[in-house]
Design an enzyme around this catalytic site. Structure first.
Site, PDB file in Angstrom:
ATOM      1  N   LYS A   5       0.925  -1.131   0.094  1.00  0.00           N
ATOM      2  CA  LYS A   5       0.078  -0.007   0.056  1.00  0.00           C
ATOM      3  C   LYS A   5       0.784   1.103   0.154  1.00  0.00           C
ATOM      4  O   LYS A   5       0.625   2.335  -0.678  1.00  0.00           O
ATOM      5  CB  LYS A   5      -0.874  -0.006   1.314  1.00  0.00           C
ATOM      6  N   ASN A   6       1.750   1.274   1.058  1.00  0.00           N
ATOM      7  CA  ASN A   6       2.610   2.530   1.224  1.00  0.00           C
ATOM      8  C   ASN A   6       3.797   2.671  -0.011  1.00  0.00           C
ATOM      9  O   ASN A   6       4.079   3.885  -0.134  1.00  0.00           O
ATOM     10  CB  ASN A   6       2.942   2.544   2.516  1.00  0.00           C
TER      11      ASN A   6
ATOM     12  N   ARG B 262      -5.406  10.670   4.354  1.00  0.00           N
ATOM     13  CA  ARG B 262      -4.668  12.111   4.424  1.00  0.00           C
ATOM     14  C   ARG B 262      -3.434  11.751   3.137  1.00  0.00           C
ATOM     15  O   ARG B 262      -2.986  12.900   3.048  1.00  0.00           O
ATOM     16  CB  ARG B 262      -3.831  11.666   5.853  1.00  0.00           C
TER      17      ARG B 262
ATOM     18  N   CYS C 180      -6.003  13.216  12.780  1.00  0.00           N
ATOM     19  CA  CYS C 180      -6.341  11.663  12.535  1.00  0.00           C
ATOM     20  C   CYS C 180      -6.488  10.993  13.761  1.00  0.00           C
ATOM     21  O   CYS C 180      -5.908  11.255  14.888  1.00  0.00           O
ATOM     22  CB  CYS C 180      -5.116  11.324  11.664  1.00  0.00           C
TER      23      CYS C 180
ATOM     24  N   ARG D 106      -0.968  14.507  13.001  1.00  0.00           N
ATOM     25  CA  ARG D 106      -0.416  14.277  11.759  1.00  0.00           C
ATOM     26  C   ARG D 106      -0.473  15.548  10.819  1.00  0.00           C
ATOM     27  O   ARG D 106      -1.154  15.686   9.971  1.00  0.00           O
ATOM     28  CB  ARG D 106      -1.079  13.123  10.985  1.00  0.00           C
ATOM     29  N   PRO D 107       0.244  16.540  11.194  1.00  0.00           N
ATOM     30  CA  PRO D 107       0.331  17.787  10.708  1.00  0.00           C
ATOM     31  C   PRO D 107       0.874  17.653   9.183  1.00  0.00           C
ATOM     32  O   PRO D 107       1.604  16.734   8.783  1.00  0.00           O
ATOM     33  CB  PRO D 107       1.027  18.798  11.376  1.00  0.00           C
ATOM     34  N   ILE D 108       0.890  18.674   8.006  1.00  0.00           N
ATOM     35  CA  ILE D 108       1.289  18.618   6.949  1.00  0.00           C
ATOM     36  C   ILE D 108       2.532  19.636   6.611  1.00  0.00           C
ATOM     37  O   ILE D 108       2.819  20.052   5.772  1.00  0.00           O
ATOM     38  CB  ILE D 108       0.338  18.487   5.799  1.00  0.00           C
ATOM     39  N   ASP D 109       2.968  20.250   7.834  1.00  0.00           N
ATOM     40  CA  ASP D 109       3.790  21.431   8.044  1.00  0.00           C
ATOM     41  C   ASP D 109       4.979  21.075   7.019  1.00  0.00           C
ATOM     42  O   ASP D 109       5.618  21.985   6.202  1.00  0.00           O
ATOM     43  CB  ASP D 109       4.214  22.078   9.188  1.00  0.00           C
TER      44      ASP D 109
ATOM     45  N   ASP E 212       4.055   0.700  12.250  1.00  0.00           N
ATOM     46  CA  ASP E 212       2.899   0.073  11.801  1.00  0.00           C
ATOM     47  C   ASP E 212       2.520  -1.356  12.256  1.00  0.00           C
ATOM     48  O   ASP E 212       1.537  -1.941  12.219  1.00  0.00           O
ATOM     49  CB  ASP E 212       2.836   0.030  10.135  1.00  0.00           C
TER      50      ASP E 212
ATOM     51  N   ILE F  36       6.605   7.422  16.980  1.00  0.00           N
ATOM     52  CA  ILE F  36       5.972   8.080  15.896  1.00  0.00           C
ATOM     53  C   ILE F  36       4.897   8.864  15.825  1.00  0.00           C
ATOM     54  O   ILE F  36       4.703  10.021  15.431  1.00  0.00           O
ATOM     55  CB  ILE F  36       6.092   6.997  14.556  1.00  0.00           C
TER      56      ILE F  36
ATOM     57  N   ARG G 228      -8.718  -0.818   4.458  1.00  0.00           N
ATOM     58  CA  ARG G 228      -7.961   0.270   3.886  1.00  0.00           C
ATOM     59  C   ARG G 228      -6.435  -0.310   3.145  1.00  0.00           C
ATOM     60  O   ARG G 228      -6.114   0.212   2.260  1.00  0.00           O
ATOM     61  CB  ARG G 228      -7.690   1.354   4.652  1.00  0.00           C
TER      62      ARG G 228
END
Ligand code: EPU
Length: 419
Positions: A25-26, A95, A119, A124-127, A308, A330, A400
């Site tokens: 997936k990733n 996300r 989340c 889980r910011p996107i900075d 994970d 994490i 998912r």
């Protein structure tokens, strides 16, 4: 598996047999974003048929691309793809769709995405994503629910990431491949998925070196060509199945294991008493000797123990006598599954980022609810070790990322039914 409401599991069966691992997936999600950079057809072979891939496919269609499947090969025709907006409907669902922002800018000069928001496993910011885009010359405006970004000509730059982030590293690479000049990305994440993305982009004609190390160098090119790659096996699914063998004290053979991507995880599995060996390309997992607690494990960026697999590990540790501790470094809130495992009889105390597990107490099947992907898979594992029948709710989270976890466990001798 698709659209499942419940999974019912009768615990107490040892697993034996052979299993093969779905595509990662990733690894495939950023490859799908990369395909948007080529105005033509690309193909991702052995692509997993999972909800997150379907969601990414839907977004690409929304942006104007055509997509279709031939068996497990996903074709992406991005000859057309003038769209520049991804709504909160999609960014809320997945996300990692933020990874398309740089690709939209590189292709169409601008992009607008719904702000992904918090989340279930953490904020889980996107900075870092926005930071790397700004460094490449992108003008960014954050307005309420949306981030709007535009740039006439991306310009290569030297960028130091404040912390190692898988997604932001991928964002940097995906944006820099078509930028003018050279980009030097420092303090990059080193996860295998980044290496796979770079391999794919190089096949498309990108000039990248250094992936797998903290410093990646990208020399921008004018345009990219057709991409075609075999999606690698999913290391987290492989780790989940190893935990399934361990928790049932079974023995399984993995036909197509990920190559050298599970080192830190197998080390901890070994500490629990688990045995494994490689044989003609297969990975043979003998979990019959699992039985020792592990005093301390902490999740880390690759090559450390993967976050994970933290919940799947926790499930196994609840079945070995003695005290174990896991530290989640994490994501700040990735212990939702622990609450559900406690309902099954597990002894777990969560204090901040630490989970203290006292294993070996009897586990009893009951109804539990998955609240996120990997925690959901861990509940399936816990149910395999319970006496009696468990019912797992919230299966959409599991779908998912796992294409056929129920079928695979059944083929290994597990007793599962779904509705
Ligand atoms: N972070 C920031 N700002 C950013 C980006 C990240 O503060 O702009 C923080 C995150 O909040 C987190 C840490 O940095 O605390 C690491 O996050 P990272 O960016 O590395 O994670 P990601 O790219 O969002 C990917 C996987 C996750 C996996 C993590 C860590 C994909 C699609 N997702 O997420 O996979 O847990 O890396 O290895 O590749 C999963 O498959 O279940 C899953 C959650």
């Amino acid at each position: 598996m698709n659209g499942l409401k419940h999974i019912y599991i009768e615990g107490g069966k040892q697993l034996f047999g052979t299993v093969s691992i779905q595509g990662s997936k990733n690894a495939v999600l950023p490859m799908m974003a990369a395909s948007f950079l080529h105005k033509g057809i690309s193909v991702l072979k052995g692509c997993p048929k999972i909800a997150d891939v379907f969601c990414m496919e839907e977004i690409l269609r929304e942006l104007g691309a055509k997509t279709w499947w031939e068996g497990h090969d996903l074709y992406l025709d991005c000859s057309t793809g003038e769209g520049t907006e991804i709504s909160t409907v999609y960014t809320g669902k997945m996300r990692s769709s933020v990874i398309l922002l740089g690709a939209m800018i590189a292709r169409n000069g601008k992009g607008k995405i719904g702000y992904p928001g918090g989340c279930v496993i953490g904020q889980r910011p996107i900075d870092f994503h926005l930071y790397v885009l700004r460094c490449l010359g992108v003008d960014i405006r954050e307005e309420g629910e949306f981030v709007e970004a535009s740039c006439e000509k991306l310009q290569g730059s030297e960028i130091f990431f404040p912390a190692r982030s898988v997604g932001a590293t991928e964002q940097g690479i995906l944006t820099a491949v078509l930028a003018k000049g050279i980009t030097v990305l420092k303090n990059c994440a080193r996860e295998p998925e980044i290496i796979w993305l770079c391999r794919y982009l190089r096949k498309m004609g990108a000039k990248i070196s250094g992936e797998g190390n903290p410093c990646i160098v990208v020399e921008g090119v004018e345009s990219l060509g057709r991409g075609e790659i075999q999606v690698p096996p999913d290391r987290i699914v492989a780790g989940t199945y190893i935990c399934a063998a361990a928790i049932t004290r079974g023995r399984i053979e993995i036909e197509n294991p990920p190559e050298n991507e599970l080192g830190a995880f197998l080390e901890v599995y070994g500490k629990m008493g688990g045995q494994y060996k490689q044989n003609s390309g297969k990975l043979i997992i003998d979990g019959r000797t699992v039985g020792k607690s592990v005093p301390f494990t902490e999740t880390e960026v690759y090559p450390g123990f993967p976050t994970d697999l933290q919940s799947p590990l926790m499930a196994v540790l609840t079945t070995v006598p003695g005290k174990s501790c896991i530290r989640e470094k994490i994501f700040e809130d990735r212990y939702k599954a622990a609450v559900q495992m406690k309902r099954m009889g597990a002894h777990i105390t969560v204090k901040g980022r630490d989970a203290f597990i006292e294993g070996g107490f009897p586990l009893r099947g009951c109804t539990v609810k998955a609240e996120e992907l990997r925690g959901g898979a861990a509940l399936i594992l816990e149910a395999l070790a319970c006496e009696g029948i468990s019912c797992i709710e919230g299966c959409s989270f599991i779908e998912r990322g796992y294409e056929h976890i129920c079928e695979d466990l059944k083929a290994l001798g597990g007793i599962l039914t779904e509705d």
